[in-house]
Design a protein around this motif. Structure first.
Motif, short mmCIF file in Angstrom:
data_model
loop_
_atom_site.label_atom_id
_atom_site.label_comp_id
_atom_site.label_asym_id
_atom_site.label_seq_id
_atom_site.Cartn_x
_atom_site.Cartn_y
_atom_site.Cartn_z
N LYS A 1 36.68 52.80 33.08
CA LYS A 1 36.61 51.49 32.57
C LYS A 1 37.97 51.07 32.17
CE LYS A 1 34.79 48.54 29.30
NZ LYS A 1 33.84 48.51 28.20
N SER A 2 38.82 52.01 31.49
CA SER A 2 40.06 51.88 30.71
C SER A 2 41.07 51.86 32.02
CB SER A 2 40.35 52.85 29.49
OG SER A 2 40.58 54.04 30.34
N HIS A 3 40.92 52.60 33.14
CA HIS A 3 41.70 52.43 34.01
C HIS A 3 41.98 51.32 34.81
CE1 HIS A 3 44.11 56.36 33.85
NE2 HIS A 3 42.93 57.11 33.57
N LEU A 4 40.50 50.64 35.03
CA LEU A 4 40.34 49.80 35.96
C LEU A 4 40.80 48.36 35.14
CD1 LEU A 4 38.98 48.26 38.07
CD2 LEU A 4 36.95 48.29 37.06
N MET A 5 40.56 48.35 33.69
CA MET A 5 41.08 47.32 32.99
C MET A 5 42.51 47.10 32.77
SD MET A 5 38.31 45.46 31.90
CE MET A 5 39.23 44.58 30.73
N TYR A 6 43.25 48.37 32.75
CA TYR A 6 44.71 48.32 32.88
C TYR A 6 45.25 47.67 34.37
CZ TYR A 6 49.58 50.23 32.68
OH TYR A 6 50.71 50.22 32.79
N ALA A 7 44.55 48.09 35.27
CA ALA A 7 45.04 47.66 36.76
C ALA A 7 44.69 46.33 36.51
CB ALA A 7 44.19 48.56 37.69
N VAL A 8 43.50 45.77 36.31
CA VAL A 8 43.32 44.34 36.24
C VAL A 8 44.40 43.42 35.47
CG1 VAL A 8 41.66 42.55 35.70
CG2 VAL A 8 40.91 44.62 36.74
N ARG A 9 44.80 44.01 34.32
CA ARG A 9 45.48 43.49 33.51
C ARG A 9 47.03 43.36 34.17
NH1 ARG A 9 43.66 46.70 29.09
NH2 ARG A 9 41.94 45.34 27.94
N GLU A 10 47.47 44.34 34.70
CA GLU A 10 48.71 44.23 35.48
C GLU A 10 48.65 43.39 36.68
OE1 GLU A 10 49.76 48.35 37.08
OE2 GLU A 10 50.61 48.78 35.08
N GLU A 11 47.70 43.08 37.52
CA GLU A 11 47.53 42.38 38.51
C GLU A 11 47.45 41.00 37.94
OE1 GLU A 11 47.48 41.32 42.35
OE2 GLU A 11 47.56 43.32 41.54
N VAL A 12 46.79 40.76 36.79
CA VAL A 12 46.99 39.10 36.05
C VAL A 12 48.33 38.97 35.80
CG1 VAL A 12 46.00 38.09 33.97
CG2 VAL A 12 44.41 39.47 35.47
N GLU A 13 48.98 39.77 35.27
CA GLU A 13 50.47 39.47 35.00
C GLU A 13 51.46 39.33 36.18
OE1 GLU A 13 51.61 38.99 31.99
OE2 GLU A 13 49.67 39.45 31.23
N VAL A 14 51.09 39.99 37.15
CA VAL A 14 51.85 39.52 38.47
C VAL A 14 51.43 38.30 39.08
CG1 VAL A 14 52.04 40.34 40.81
CG2 VAL A 14 52.16 42.09 39.16
N LEU A 15 50.04 37.98 38.80
CA LEU A 15 49.57 36.56 39.52
C LEU A 15 50.35 35.54 38.46
CD1 LEU A 15 46.18 37.62 40.62
CD2 LEU A 15 47.99 37.03 42.02
N LYS A 16 50.21 35.61 37.17
CA LYS A 16 50.69 34.72 36.19
C LYS A 16 52.15 34.30 36.67
CE LYS A 16 47.88 35.13 32.24
NZ LYS A 16 47.81 35.65 30.79
N GLU A 17 53.04 35.33 36.88
CA GLU A 17 54.29 35.35 37.24
C GLU A 17 54.47 34.37 38.42
OE1 GLU A 17 58.37 35.27 36.84
OE2 GLU A 17 56.87 36.08 35.17
N GLN A 18 53.69 34.85 39.54
CA GLN A 18 53.83 34.06 40.87
C GLN A 18 53.49 32.49 40.67
OE1 GLN A 18 51.02 36.33 43.39
NE2 GLN A 18 52.88 37.81 44.13
N ILE A 19 52.57 32.26 39.88
CA ILE A 19 52.09 30.99 39.53
C ILE A 19 53.12 30.18 38.73
CG2 ILE A 19 50.28 29.60 38.15
CD1 ILE A 19 48.12 31.65 38.68
N LYS A 20 53.83 30.78 38.03
CA LYS A 20 54.90 30.37 37.38
C LYS A 20 56.18 29.86 38.19
CE LYS A 20 58.49 31.27 33.95
NZ LYS A 20 59.10 32.41 33.00
N GLU A 21 56.44 30.72 39.07
CA GLU A 21 57.43 30.49 39.93
C GLU A 21 57.17 29.49 41.02
OE1 GLU A 21 58.01 34.29 41.88
OE2 GLU A 21 58.79 35.31 40.07
N LEU A 22 55.69 29.66 41.41
CA LEU A 22 55.33 28.23 42.44
C LEU A 22 55.35 27.07 41.67
CD1 LEU A 22 52.30 30.30 44.20
CD2 LEU A 22 54.62 29.53 45.28
N VAL A 23 54.89 27.10 40.46
CA VAL A 23 54.92 25.68 39.90
C VAL A 23 56.21 25.11 39.61
CG1 VAL A 23 54.62 24.81 37.64
CG2 VAL A 23 52.64 26.03 38.58
N GLU A 24 57.47 26.19 39.46
CA GLU A 24 58.68 25.74 39.18
C GLU A 24 59.30 25.17 40.61
OE1 GLU A 24 60.71 29.19 37.79
OE2 GLU A 24 59.99 29.01 35.57
#
Length: 111
Positions: A29-52
């Motif tokens: 569970k902890s490894h999965l949550m860590y991987a999900v958090r990392e992926e969320v951060e990557v997606l947030k950055e992509q969203i930010k770049e696309l909005v810009e």
């Protein structure tokens, strides 16, 4: 939970196996949550770049509309029916023509 019969009368083996399974599940569970958090951060950055990028393109579009004349604007609906030609024309407008250079001759030595 999976219960395993213990050979001893106290049932300590069953508890030990249950505890190990629970620890393993917590680790997964902890490894999965860590991987999900990392992926969320990557997606947030992509969203930010696309909005810009979208904002930049909207400003560029507004500028191009303000600089164009009515004849050019009246041609837009016809061009929107064929998106391929519109993107090619926009690319041509955005990039000035490059000077052409004659092709280089291969370096061949005579024998």
């Amino acid at each position: 939970m999976l219960k395993v019969r213990s050979l001893d009368a106290s049932g300590g083996g069953v508890v030990a196996i249950d505890n190990k399974i629970e620890q393993a599940m917590d680790l997964v569970k902890s490894h999965l949550m860590y991987a999900v958090r990392e992926e969320v951060e990557v997606l947030k950055e992509q969203i930010k770049e696309l909005v810009e990028r979208n904002s930049l393109l909207e400003r560029e579009n507004a500028l191009l509309k303000s600089l164009s004349n009515n004849d050019q604007l009246s041609q837009l609906p016809a061009q929107q029916a064929n998106p391929g030609s519109t993107s090619q024309q926009q690319a041509m407008i955005a990039q000035p023509p490059q000077p052409t250079q004659p092709p280089q001759q291969p370096n061949v030595s005579s024998a």
